[in-house]
Scaffold this motif. Structure first.
Motif, short mmCIF file in Angstrom:
data_model
loop_
_atom_site.label_atom_id
_atom_site.label_comp_id
_atom_site.label_asym_id
_atom_site.label_seq_id
_atom_site.Cartn_x
_atom_site.Cartn_y
_atom_site.Cartn_z
N GLU A 25 -15.33 -24.42 19.28
CA GLU A 25 -16.45 -24.68 20.17
C GLU A 25 -17.50 -23.56 20.14
O GLU A 25 -18.70 -23.85 20.09
CB GLU A 25 -15.94 -24.89 21.60
CG GLU A 25 -17.03 -25.18 22.61
CD GLU A 25 -17.75 -26.51 22.41
OE1 GLU A 25 -18.80 -26.70 23.02
OE2 GLU A 25 -17.25 -27.37 21.64
N ASP A 26 -17.06 -22.31 20.13
CA ASP A 26 -18.04 -21.22 20.11
C ASP A 26 -18.86 -21.20 18.82
O ASP A 26 -20.05 -20.88 18.83
CB ASP A 26 -17.38 -19.86 20.37
CG ASP A 26 -16.35 -19.48 19.33
OD1 ASP A 26 -15.74 -20.37 18.71
OD2 ASP A 26 -16.12 -18.27 19.14
N GLU A 27 -18.24 -21.60 17.71
CA GLU A 27 -18.97 -21.66 16.45
C GLU A 27 -19.92 -22.87 16.43
O GLU A 27 -21.04 -22.77 15.93
CB GLU A 27 -18.01 -21.70 15.27
CG GLU A 27 -17.27 -20.39 15.09
CD GLU A 27 -16.38 -20.35 13.87
OE1 GLU A 27 -16.02 -19.23 13.48
OE2 GLU A 27 -16.03 -21.41 13.31
N PRO A 96 -20.46 -15.01 16.38
CA PRO A 96 -19.32 -15.92 16.61
C PRO A 96 -18.56 -16.31 15.34
O PRO A 96 -17.42 -16.76 15.42
CB PRO A 96 -19.97 -17.15 17.24
CG PRO A 96 -21.24 -16.65 17.83
CD PRO A 96 -21.71 -15.57 16.91
#
Length: 114
Positions: A25-27, A96
């Motif tokens: 999700e962060d990527e 990230p």
């Protein structure tokens, strides 16, 4: 004993496959922010990078991920912006991507200190 060991490995691989279905999700969020920073005003580039719908960024154009970890490993962001639109690179945008091994930003007319 050997059969038990192999079954444990099989279930572990199966569990990882179920838990890690797509990119992290962060990527995914970081890629969408990059798209906003890079994208041509008419929105024509990076059209597969969508916030809704197919959220697996490992299937997006110009992105490659590690098959087992699903972390982004390669970004091919060359020639996204036209000559008239310079881009000031914010290097923190790439933080990230912990497993990033290859980044191509050529032909984007970067401005400022690089």
């Amino acid at each position: 004993m050997y059969v038990k060991c192999c079954l444990v490995k099989y279930w572990w691989v199966l569990l990882i496959g179920v838990v890690v279905k797509g990119c992290l999700e962060d990527e995914r969020v970081a890629l969408l922010k990059l798209k906003d920073a890079l994208n041509h005003p008419n929105g024509s580039s990076l059209s597969s990078w969508q916030p809704h719908g197919h959220g697996d960024c490992c299937t997006w154009e110009r992105v490659e991920c590690d098959n087992s970890t699903k972390r982004v490993t390669h970004l091919f962001l060359d020639y996204i912006r036209p000559y008239e639109l310079q881009w000031s690179l914010d290097a923190s945008s790439f933080l990230p991507f912990e497993d990033l091994q290859y980044l191509d930003l050529s032909g984007n007319y970067l401005a400022g200190l690089i």
